[in-house]
Design an enzyme around this catalytic site. Sequence first.
Site, mmCIF file in Angstrom:
data_model
loop_
_atom_site.group_PDB
_atom_site.id
_atom_site.type_symbol
_atom_site.label_atom_id
_atom_site.label_comp_id
_atom_site.label_asym_id
_atom_site.label_seq_id
_atom_site.Cartn_x
_atom_site.Cartn_y
_atom_site.Cartn_z
ATOM 1 N N LEU A 11 0.834 -1.203 0.000
ATOM 2 C CA LEU A 11 0.000 0.000 0.000
ATOM 3 C C LEU A 11 0.873 1.260 0.000
ATOM 4 O O LEU A 11 1.730 1.436 0.863
ATOM 5 C CB LEU A 11 -0.914 0.015 1.223
ATOM 6 C CG LEU A 11 -1.884 -1.166 1.335
ATOM 7 C CD1 LEU A 11 -2.885 -0.907 2.452
ATOM 8 C CD2 LEU A 11 -2.597 -1.432 0.021
ATOM 9 N N GLY A 14 -1.461 6.388 0.173
ATOM 10 C CA GLY A 14 -1.823 7.383 1.190
ATOM 11 C C GLY A 14 -1.218 8.744 0.862
ATOM 12 O O GLY A 14 -0.212 8.843 0.157
ATOM 13 N N ARG A 18 1.319 13.896 6.891
ATOM 14 C CA ARG A 18 2.126 14.265 8.055
ATOM 15 C C ARG A 18 3.601 14.507 7.690
ATOM 16 O O ARG A 18 4.359 15.058 8.470
ATOM 17 C CB ARG A 18 2.006 13.186 9.142
ATOM 18 C CG ARG A 18 0.660 13.188 9.837
ATOM 19 C CD ARG A 18 0.432 11.905 10.643
ATOM 20 N NE ARG A 18 0.020 10.784 9.794
ATOM 21 C CZ ARG A 18 -0.282 9.559 10.261
ATOM 22 N NH1 ARG A 18 -0.199 9.296 11.554
ATOM 23 N NH2 ARG A 18 -0.653 8.598 9.437
ATOM 24 N N GLN A 74 -5.674 3.388 -6.640
ATOM 25 C CA GLN A 74 -6.808 3.605 -5.740
ATOM 26 C C GLN A 74 -7.291 5.028 -6.040
ATOM 27 O O GLN A 74 -6.547 5.985 -5.827
ATOM 28 C CB GLN A 74 -6.343 3.482 -4.284
ATOM 29 C CG GLN A 74 -7.455 3.650 -3.277
ATOM 30 C CD GLN A 74 -6.934 3.832 -1.850
ATOM 31 O OE1 GLN A 74 -5.755 4.157 -1.629
ATOM 32 N NE2 GLN A 74 -7.812 3.627 -0.879
ATOM 33 N N GLY A 79 -8.886 4.798 2.816
ATOM 34 C CA GLY A 79 -8.518 3.882 3.887
ATOM 35 C C GLY A 79 -7.767 2.656 3.398
ATOM 36 O O GLY A 79 -7.761 2.339 2.208
ATOM 37 N N THR A 80 -7.123 1.972 4.337
ATOM 38 C CA THR A 80 -6.260 0.839 3.982
ATOM 39 C C THR A 80 -7.050 -0.344 3.417
ATOM 40 O O THR A 80 -6.552 -1.046 2.533
ATOM 41 C CB THR A 80 -5.427 0.393 5.196
ATOM 42 O OG1 THR A 80 -6.284 0.253 6.337
ATOM 43 C CG2 THR A 80 -4.338 1.403 5.531
ATOM 44 N N TYR A 376 34.401 19.515 -20.255
ATOM 45 C CA TYR A 376 33.121 20.107 -20.616
ATOM 46 C C TYR A 376 33.337 21.439 -21.314
ATOM 47 O O TYR A 376 34.051 22.291 -20.787
ATOM 48 C CB TYR A 376 32.309 20.288 -19.322
ATOM 49 C CG TYR A 376 30.896 20.765 -19.503
ATOM 50 C CD1 TYR A 376 30.036 20.119 -20.399
ATOM 51 C CD2 TYR A 376 30.403 21.845 -18.773
ATOM 52 C CE1 TYR A 376 28.729 20.551 -20.554
ATOM 53 C CE2 TYR A 376 29.096 22.280 -18.929
ATOM 54 C CZ TYR A 376 28.258 21.627 -19.825
ATOM 55 O OH TYR A 376 26.964 22.056 -19.978
HETATM 56 C C1 UD1 Z 1 -2.093 1.891 9.988
HETATM 57 C C2 UD1 Z 1 -3.084 0.941 10.684
HETATM 58 C C3 UD1 Z 1 -2.770 0.904 12.181
HETATM 59 C C4 UD1 Z 1 -1.348 0.455 12.393
HETATM 60 C C5 UD1 Z 1 -0.354 1.334 11.588
HETATM 61 C C6 UD1 Z 1 1.007 0.688 11.602
HETATM 62 C C7 UD1 Z 1 -5.199 0.921 9.469
HETATM 63 C C8 UD1 Z 1 -6.581 1.467 9.396
HETATM 64 N N1 UD1 Z 1 -4.422 1.375 10.445
HETATM 65 O O1 UD1 Z 1 -2.317 3.192 10.506
HETATM 66 O O2 UD1 Z 1 -3.651 0.010 12.837
HETATM 67 O O3 UD1 Z 1 -1.031 0.505 13.762
HETATM 68 O O4 UD1 Z 1 -0.754 1.448 10.213
HETATM 69 O O5 UD1 Z 1 1.962 1.487 10.958
HETATM 70 O O6 UD1 Z 1 -4.859 0.094 8.668
HETATM 71 N N2 UD1 Z 1 -2.784 3.836 2.322
HETATM 72 C C9 UD1 Z 1 -3.318 3.725 1.050
HETATM 73 N N3 UD1 Z 1 -4.558 4.198 0.820
HETATM 74 C C10 UD1 Z 1 -5.328 4.763 1.786
HETATM 75 C C11 UD1 Z 1 -4.770 4.868 3.102
HETATM 76 C C12 UD1 Z 1 -3.502 4.398 3.323
HETATM 77 O O7 UD1 Z 1 -2.654 3.218 0.149
HETATM 78 O O8 UD1 Z 1 -6.461 5.154 1.497
HETATM 79 C C13 UD1 Z 1 -1.409 3.340 2.569
HETATM 80 C C14 UD1 Z 1 -0.455 4.439 2.967
HETATM 81 O O9 UD1 Z 1 0.222 4.957 1.825
HETATM 82 C C15 UD1 Z 1 0.520 3.710 3.867
HETATM 83 C C16 UD1 Z 1 -0.306 2.592 4.461
HETATM 84 O O10 UD1 Z 1 -1.435 2.441 3.633
HETATM 85 O O11 UD1 Z 1 1.621 3.147 3.171
HETATM 86 C C17 UD1 Z 1 -0.734 2.882 5.890
HETATM 87 O O12 UD1 Z 1 -1.532 4.053 5.917
HETATM 88 P P1 UD1 Z 1 -1.378 5.127 7.063
HETATM 89 O O13 UD1 Z 1 -2.326 6.214 6.798
HETATM 90 O O14 UD1 Z 1 0.029 5.444 7.270
HETATM 91 O O15 UD1 Z 1 -1.954 4.266 8.302
HETATM 92 P P2 UD1 Z 1 -1.682 4.536 9.841
HETATM 93 O O16 UD1 Z 1 -2.529 5.649 10.297
HETATM 94 O O17 UD1 Z 1 -0.250 4.608 10.084
HETATM 95 CA CA CA Z 2 1.587 4.619 8.715
#
Ligand code: UD1
Ligand code: CA
Length: 455
Positions: A11, A14, A18, A74, A79-80, A376
């Site tokens: 994934l 995101g 931050r 996506q 969300g994940t 050069y």
């Molecule tokens: C996520 C977990 C959390 C865990 C933490 C560990 C979920 C809901 N939460 O939180 O439980 O403790 O990781 O590091 O899974 N991403 C996408 N598309 C999206 C959202 C995210 O591809 O719509 C990708 C982001 O690029 C990233 C990864 O998923 O690589 C994690 O997303 P992030 O927003 O960092 O999740 P956390 O809030 O860290």
């Molecule tokens: Ca993360």
Amino acid sequence: MPARKLAVVILAAGKGSRMKSDLPKVLHPVAGKAMLWHVQASVATLSPEETVVVIAPGMADVEAAAAPSRCAVQQQAMGTGHAVAAAREALEPLLGLVETDVLVVFGDTPLLTPATLQRMVAARAEPAAPDIVGLAFRPQDPAQYGRVILDDDQKIEKIVEYADADSAQRQIGLCNAGIVIGSGRRLFELIDRLDSHNAQGEYYLTDIFGLAHQEGRPAGVVEGPVAEVLGVNSRQDLALAEAAMQDRLRRQAMADGATLIDPATVWLSADTRLGRDVTVHPSVFFGPGVTVGDDVEIRSFCHLEGAKVADGAVLGPFARLRPGARIGAGAHVGNFVEIKNAELGAGAKANHLSYLGDASVGPAANIGAGTITCNYDGFAKHHTAIGAGAFIGSNTALVAPVAVGAGAIVGAGSTITQDVPQDALAVERSDQEVREGRAARFRQERQAAKDAKQG
Ligand code: UD1
Ligand code: CA
């Protein structure tokens, strides 16, 4: 039962807000390589049938970095769980097979090792293995990680995101690392049932655990090392990941037979290769793409990137090797010497204050202090060839394209614009004029003039 097949989803869609960056989060480098590269490298050791990187629309640079992995888009960061669903189409042929497992990893956890991923795969290979297995860890400060709630059988009851957790749940020390492995079919079946009724209005991948438990098919858990699952969300996290990766790389270099006199001051890239009995003095920087042979000595304040150094060479202090530098066996590169896209033959020496760019220097040649290849012309780069055993006098400018033959000597201070044949002597400087006693007379005259003025 047929052997299990593995597909991997990384994934990376995101926003990484931050980080406060124009660069997509997974392209931020750790030890000189994008975070995504590290995750891909660990995953590749599992030899999956397919790896799909989930990206957001317009992330052409991530797509390019992800190759040869396929990318799925996506459309919106919802969300994940929603992100994993975006990979479904790419995995469809594999999902047709019951034996396909899908491993989901995050592109922002660059410290993950093959060993930990192996444990996840192994947890699915056990007889009566749970359909789904999550990776958890116990950090010193659980901060904003999702909390893992276990049932009495040590199966996952649910995972609660920090934003949704009550104060009692926030006391829980077991956290979700975000890595999940499971039967592909089962995983997508659960993902189909996710909703976004939560604090962040997102489809959380983590909600599949509660759903699985409610159905009486709870997920298993593997507890992994804290040091590996750090999720990089901010620049501070990035610095922590860098420090941890550097520590790991230094230990590995030493385990492989290099002496790092002061390890904490040596910066390595993920792909730095050091041979046996290499000695690295304090404060040396290895950028990406450096390979060093055996018995090489690298003295303080050297800066190397994209360079190949053969056995027995001696570098520095203060040497700079840029991409395409190839240092031959036993060659010496001394202080304030910059080498770019150039080969220094075996036993050749460039000991002081030189620039060698787009050049080939033959074995045992001697490059005097202050030698510059003028490569050069403001438009294009040109090549300088220096033959074996040639001697280039100090402060020589070699105006490329130009060649100095083997065994030739170039007198100090020359500006060489024409080829010098083998074994020839070339000197390019105006004749020296000597006037006997003229300096003494000059001083007398000036002193007399000064005395007259004051007197
Ligand atoms: C996520 C977990 C959390 C865990 C933490 C560990 C979920 C809901 N939460 O939180 O439980 O403790 O990781 O590091 O899974 N991403 C996408 N598309 C999206 C959202 C995210 O591809 O719509 C990708 C982001 O690029 C990233 C990864 O998923 O690589 C994690 O997303 P992030 O927003 O960092 O999740 P956390 O809030 O860290
Ligand atoms: Ca993360």
